[in-house]
Motif scaffolding. Structure first.
Motif, PDB file in Angstrom:
ATOM      1  N   ILE A 310       0.862  -1.180   0.000  1.00 14.28           N
ATOM      2  CA  ILE A 310       0.000   0.000   0.000  1.00 14.28           C
ATOM      3  C   ILE A 310       0.901   1.234   0.000  1.00 14.28           C
ATOM      4  O   ILE A 310       2.000   1.190   0.562  1.00 14.28           O
ATOM      5  N   VAL A 311       0.440   2.295  -0.656  1.00 17.39           N
ATOM      6  CA  VAL A 311       1.268   3.494  -0.813  1.00 17.39           C
ATOM      7  C   VAL A 311       0.489   4.715  -0.314  1.00 17.39           C
ATOM      8  O   VAL A 311      -0.686   4.883  -0.647  1.00 17.39           O
ATOM      9  N   THR A 312       1.173   5.543   0.496  1.00 18.90           N
ATOM     10  CA  THR A 312       0.561   6.789   0.974  1.00 18.90           C
ATOM     11  C   THR A 312       0.969   7.946   0.072  1.00 18.90           C
ATOM     12  O   THR A 312       2.162   8.116  -0.224  1.00 18.90           O
ATOM     13  N   PHE A 313      -0.017   8.737  -0.347  1.00 17.75           N
ATOM     14  CA  PHE A 313       0.227   9.959  -1.117  1.00 17.75           C
ATOM     15  C   PHE A 313      -0.203  11.161  -0.294  1.00 17.75           C
ATOM     16  O   PHE A 313      -1.187  11.093   0.445  1.00 17.75           O
ATOM     17  N   PHE A 314       0.525  12.260  -0.442  1.00 20.24           N
ATOM     18  CA  PHE A 314       0.087  13.506   0.176  1.00 20.24           C
ATOM     19  C   PHE A 314      -1.111  14.052  -0.601  1.00 20.24           C
ATOM     20  O   PHE A 314      -1.153  13.949  -1.837  1.00 20.24           O
TER      21      PHE A 314
END
Ligand SMILES: *Cc1c(COP(=O)(O)O)cnc(C)c1O
Length: 395
Positions: A310-314
């Motif tokens: 899973i990837v967090t984006f601003f």
């Protein structure tokens, strides 16, 4: 030829979106279909299914005979609590390594259990490193166990579990791992990384449906755990002892979920096991991250720390970007994304796991671009604070 040639993908026209979430996640049609028959929990057929699940999971962990697998009813957190309550003696003390919500939850579990614990809290996403673990263990000889989160799903960071294991055993202590969102896609081979027990669940990288989890533990360690547990139903030792004797779960098992999980394991093997799944998720991530970056989005983590889970984006700084609106627009296009969990700046997350390939990820990126345009957002660049925050993280 696509691996998913014969899959009926979720049909947004019928209101079934892709789940870009870290479990529950999008499952194969055959996994759902495996639930269309009933099983007697006492019956030999179901006992054989339970045994097959355990044998296959041990093989995924690279076991050559020293480990056992104990399935437990409930969601992943039930199994984390079961592991902590069973493997930590009542007079033990746990060093919890926290860099996000799941590490915090493990620490909270220790408080509920009323057992001694201390926490290294690295904030929203900074990774706990081997040298600080070694230092903490040196400073406190009462610590018996270290509890680590493998992939901290709240930011998507892949924690340096090999470093943590080395520091733990270097100091003569024992490691417990929450590998909930990593096991099955990220190598956790017992021949390569030393630990006493780890926990994962049906609805993450093996791509089953929710309803149970499992503990994989060193047999000689589990044998010493009788009487540790605070809880009747969460006693891993008692569940294991009963299964040894009868082949049955102690209390009603989620029979349909187990049947679905066996089908999920079949698909996992067909795809090439842990390596095959890791390859697909990695490609999902790479296609999705490259596409989102091309739209102007920035990831919370530098590439070295990005997991294929899973990837967090601003969130973009543009005031026309409102996360809830973006969420609803993405949903209308057939994609459920995930809110972020950072305390410092606004963020959102996109999962790479589940029955999806890079062609789906390309559609996700296209949908995100359309949503930005429809909202009138001209730049997806994050606020300056976000990039200052990220700069604190080593490459
Ligand atoms: C999903 C997950 C859990 C368990 O969460 P449940 O909601 O109880 O299934 C625990 N730890 C991590 C790292 C997870 O990703």
């Amino acid at each position: 030829m696509s691996l998913f040639q014969n899959d009926a993908f979720p049909d947004p026209a019928k209101g079934e979106p892709f789940l870009l979430t870290p479990g529950p996640l999008t499952t194969a049609l055959s996994v759902k279909e495996a639930m269309l028959r009933d099983w007697g929990s006492w019956d030999g057929d179901f006992r054989a299914m339970t045994k097959s699940v355990c044998d296959q999971l041990l093989a995924l962990a690279g076991d050559t005979g020293d480990f056992v697998c104990v399935p437990m009813q409930g969601s992943g957190s039930y199994c984390v609590e079961a592991m902590l309550g069973t493997f930590v003696p009542r007079d033990g003390k746990v060093l919890v390594l926290a860099n996000g919500a799941y590490g915090q939850r493990a620490a909270e579990t220790m408080r509920y259990l009323g057992r001694a614990n201390t926490v290294i809290n690295k904030g929203d996403y900074m990774p706990p490193r081997g040298d600080e673990v070694a230092e903490a263990l040196q400073a406190d000889p009462l610590i018996t166990h270290v509890m680590a989160i493998h992939c901290e799903t709240s930011s998507g960071i892949l924690n340096p579990i090999d470093e943590i294991s080395e520091a733990t055993y270097g100091a003569g202590r024992k490691l417990l791992i929450d590998s909930m969102s990593a096991f099955g896609a990220i190598d956790l081979d017992v021949g390569r990384i030393r630990y006493e027990a780890m926990v994962s669940s049906a609805n993450k990288c093996i791509e089953g449906v929710p309803g149970f989890g499992f503990v994989i533990a060193r047999k000689s360690e589990l044998e010493e755990c009788q009487g540790h547990s605070h809880s009747l139903v969460l006693d891993v030792y008692a569940q294991w002892a009963n299964m040894q004797k009868t082949g049955q779960w102690r209390y009603t098992p989620p029979t349909h979920v187990v049947a679905a999980f066996l089908e999920a394991l079949r698909l996992h093997a067909q795809e090439g096991g842990v390596a095959g799944r890791c390859a697909r998720y990695t490609k999902n991530r790479d296609v999705m991250v490259a596409g989102m970056r091309a739209l102007g989005f920035e990831t919370l983590l530098k590439d070295r720390w990005l997991s294929p889970i899973i990837v967090t984006f601003f969130c973009p700084a543009d005031p026309r970007f409102v996360f809830n609106e973006f969420y609803e627009r993405m949903k209308a296009k057939g994609f459920i994304i995930y809110p972020g969990k950072l305390t410092v700046v606004e963020s959102f997350r996109i999962g790479c796991i589940g029955r999806m390939d890079s062609a789906v990820m390309t559609r996700v990126v296209k949908a995100a671009g359309e949503c930005l345009a429809d909202m009138g957002v001209t730049s997806a660049a994050p606020p300056a604070e976000a990039l200052i925050e990220r700069a604190k993280l080593a490459a």
